[in-house]
Design a protein around this motif. Structure first.
Motif, mmCIF file in Angstrom:
data_model
loop_
_atom_site.group_PDB
_atom_site.id
_atom_site.type_symbol
_atom_site.label_atom_id
_atom_site.label_comp_id
_atom_site.label_asym_id
_atom_site.label_seq_id
_atom_site.Cartn_x
_atom_site.Cartn_y
_atom_site.Cartn_z
ATOM 1 N N UNK A 199 8.074 -11.230 10.138
ATOM 2 C CA UNK A 199 8.824 -11.059 8.895
ATOM 3 C C UNK A 199 7.895 -11.159 7.688
ATOM 4 N N UNK A 200 6.928 -12.077 7.777
ATOM 5 C CA UNK A 200 5.981 -12.214 6.672
ATOM 6 C C UNK A 200 5.224 -10.911 6.443
ATOM 7 N N UNK A 201 4.790 -10.267 7.531
ATOM 8 C CA UNK A 201 4.051 -9.012 7.399
ATOM 9 C C UNK A 201 4.886 -7.950 6.694
ATOM 10 N N UNK A 202 6.203 -7.984 6.894
ATOM 11 C CA UNK A 202 7.080 -7.023 6.215
ATOM 12 C C UNK A 202 7.261 -7.383 4.746
ATOM 13 N N UNK A 203 7.243 -8.694 4.443
ATOM 14 C CA UNK A 203 7.461 -9.130 3.068
ATOM 15 C C UNK A 203 6.218 -8.932 2.200
ATOM 16 N N UNK A 204 5.036 -9.033 2.822
ATOM 17 C CA UNK A 204 3.803 -8.837 2.070
ATOM 18 C C UNK A 204 3.722 -7.369 1.647
ATOM 19 N N UNK A 205 3.614 -7.151 0.381
ATOM 20 C CA UNK A 205 3.638 -5.783 -0.134
ATOM 21 C C UNK A 205 2.510 -5.590 -1.141
ATOM 22 N N UNK A 206 1.264 -5.558 -0.650
ATOM 23 C CA UNK A 206 0.143 -5.410 -1.582
ATOM 24 C C UNK A 206 0.179 -4.066 -2.294
ATOM 25 N N UNK A 207 -0.151 -4.073 -3.557
ATOM 26 C CA UNK A 207 -0.150 -2.844 -4.346
ATOM 27 C C UNK A 207 -0.506 -3.142 -5.779
ATOM 28 N N UNK A 208 -0.403 -2.149 -6.661
ATOM 29 C CA UNK A 208 -0.784 -2.340 -8.067
ATOM 30 C C UNK A 208 -0.041 -3.484 -8.755
ATOM 31 N N UNK A 209 1.231 -3.724 -8.387
ATOM 32 C CA UNK A 209 2.012 -4.763 -9.048
ATOM 33 C C UNK A 209 1.968 -6.092 -8.298
ATOM 34 N N UNK A 210 1.542 -6.069 -7.047
ATOM 35 C CA UNK A 210 1.519 -7.281 -6.224
ATOM 36 C C UNK A 210 0.137 -7.465 -5.615
ATOM 37 N N UNK B 85 -14.629 -11.493 4.112
ATOM 38 C CA UNK B 85 -15.336 -10.353 3.544
ATOM 39 C C UNK B 85 -15.709 -10.603 2.090
ATOM 40 N N UNK B 86 -14.813 -11.257 1.345
ATOM 41 C CA UNK B 86 -15.000 -11.416 -0.091
ATOM 42 C C UNK B 86 -14.887 -12.880 -0.509
ATOM 43 N N UNK B 87 -15.601 -13.220 -1.568
ATOM 44 C CA UNK B 87 -15.346 -14.482 -2.250
ATOM 45 C C UNK B 87 -14.204 -14.225 -3.234
ATOM 46 N N UNK B 88 -13.631 -15.291 -3.781
ATOM 47 C CA UNK B 88 -12.545 -15.114 -4.743
ATOM 48 C C UNK B 88 -13.024 -14.316 -5.955
ATOM 49 N N UNK B 89 -14.227 -14.589 -6.423
ATOM 50 C CA UNK B 89 -14.762 -13.856 -7.574
ATOM 51 C C UNK B 89 -14.931 -12.371 -7.255
ATOM 52 N N UNK B 90 -15.450 -12.082 -6.070
ATOM 53 C CA UNK B 90 -15.638 -10.684 -5.673
ATOM 54 C C UNK B 90 -14.296 -9.977 -5.518
ATOM 55 N N UNK B 91 -13.307 -10.713 -5.036
ATOM 56 C CA UNK B 91 -11.971 -10.134 -4.874
ATOM 57 C C UNK B 91 -11.449 -9.611 -6.205
ATOM 58 N N UNK B 92 -11.543 -10.444 -7.263
ATOM 59 C CA UNK B 92 -11.038 -10.021 -8.569
ATOM 60 C C UNK B 92 -11.854 -8.869 -9.139
ATOM 61 N N UNK B 93 -13.132 -8.885 -8.897
ATOM 62 C CA UNK B 93 -13.985 -7.788 -9.382
ATOM 63 C C UNK B 93 -13.568 -6.473 -8.745
ATOM 64 N N UNK B 94 -13.324 -6.503 -7.442
ATOM 65 C CA UNK B 94 -12.900 -5.290 -6.731
ATOM 66 C C UNK B 94 -11.523 -4.842 -7.213
ATOM 67 N N UNK B 95 -10.583 -5.778 -7.313
ATOM 68 C CA UNK B 95 -9.219 -5.419 -7.726
ATOM 69 C C UNK B 95 -9.189 -4.851 -9.126
ATOM 70 N N UNK B 96 -9.957 -5.439 -10.039
ATOM 71 C CA UNK B 96 -9.947 -4.938 -11.409
ATOM 72 C C UNK B 96 -10.633 -3.577 -11.505
ATOM 73 N N UNK B 97 -11.502 -3.288 -10.558
ATOM 74 C CA UNK B 97 -12.142 -1.989 -10.556
ATOM 75 C C UNK B 97 -11.241 -0.897 -10.030
ATOM 76 N N UNK B 98 -10.287 -1.281 -9.164
ATOM 77 C CA UNK B 98 -9.421 -0.282 -8.530
ATOM 78 C C UNK B 98 -8.056 -0.155 -9.194
ATOM 79 N N UNK B 99 -7.558 -1.238 -9.748
ATOM 80 C CA UNK B 99 -6.206 -1.243 -10.301
ATOM 81 C C UNK B 99 -6.252 -1.156 -11.824
ATOM 82 N N UNK B 100 -5.536 -0.171 -12.352
ATOM 83 C CA UNK B 100 -5.547 0.029 -13.802
ATOM 84 C C UNK B 100 -4.581 -0.908 -14.517
#
Length: 258
Positions: A161-172, A183-198
């Motif tokens: 059920x958790x896998x169905x509730x998790x909805x990664x995307x531009x708003x989540x 794969x990523x540190x927390x800092x790298x995660x935000x760097x990647x997300x800010x590069x991909x999500x407008x």
């Protein structure tokens, strides 16, 4: 000044337009017998309309009391993006501590779930009264912290059920915290997300395991959803420490201290 959580329905308007709050039951016992409030005392009550009311006690009986609203103020809503914690059910004292601190830190909701290494493996094994206990902890922490809305505790779910509730995307945005090879540190995660999500996200999800962490199969399933594990460093953190560390990182990254 002491604060107490009430229901909006406890506030009544008199013919002269003054407002009066009525207290009874367990709430009366806590405020007037445990906390020793008396006639003439002032304290604040907060309700689900995100308002705080300064009241003065008018009268106290053996089982109920009345207080007049002296003034009211609006409590600022939690800033966006909202923070949510998906938490594999841990030992119950740990869960209690996380619920309390999450309220104080401004978390919007907690979703408990069962996983391969969680303290209980099936939601039906959660003892009766646990959700109610967590609700009482939420009310107590809300009164202490003065926030204007109650944190939500979602109904516990299983891993599928958790896998169905998790909805990664531009708003989540979802941080899948993993103590193993990440794969990523927390800092790298935000760097990647800010590069991909407008756009700025609306919701921030933290996915945290219990004391046993996650199985390799669960990590693989999360990766299939596009959620690579994020690490907080080489030291293995306790569950409650990991939760509050991640919440603090999110609040700093998005300026959620206003």
């Amino acid at each position: 000044m002491r604060r107490y959580w009430i229901q909006k329905s406890q506030i009544f308007q008199n013919a002269d337009s003054t407002q009066v709050v009525q207290f009874s039951g367990d709430q009366f016992h806590h405020i007037f017998e445990v906390c020793r409030q008396e006639v003439g005392h002032h304290f604040e009550v907060i309700s689900e309309d995100s308002k705080a009311y300064l009241v003065k006690v008018l009268e106290r009986g053996k089982k109920n009391a009345r207080a007049q609203v002296v003034e009211e103020r609006v409590i600022a809503s939690l800033p966006r993006p909202h923070i949510h914690i998906a938490l594999s059910i841990s030992r119950y004292p740990v869960m209690d501590a996380i619920v309390e601190k999450a309220v104080e830190m401004g978390v919007t909701s907690i979703l408990p779930f069962c996983s391969d290494y969680s303290f209980i493996r099936q939601t039906g094994h959660l003892p009766a009264g646990k959700i109610e206990r967590w609700g009482k902890i939420i009310v107590s922490a809300t009164q202490q912290s003065g926030r204007g809305e109650l944190m939500a505790i979602e109904n516990p779910c299983d891993w599928s059920e958790l896998l169905k509730k998790v909805n990664p995307g531009p708003e989540n945005w979802c941080l899948f915290a993993y103590e193993g090879a990440a794969v990523l540190s927390a800092r790298e995660y935000f760097k990647v997300k800010r590069g991909h999500e407008a756009l700025k996200p609306t919701n921030l999800w933290i996915i945290v395991g219990s004391e046993g962490g996650f199985s390799s199969q669960e990590v693989t399933e999360m990766q299939k959803l596009g959620l690579d594990p994020v690490t907080l460093g080489s030291q293995v953190l306790r569950v409650e420490t990991a939760c509050m560390t991640l919440v603090s990182i999110l609040k700093y990254e998005f300026g959620l201290y206003g």
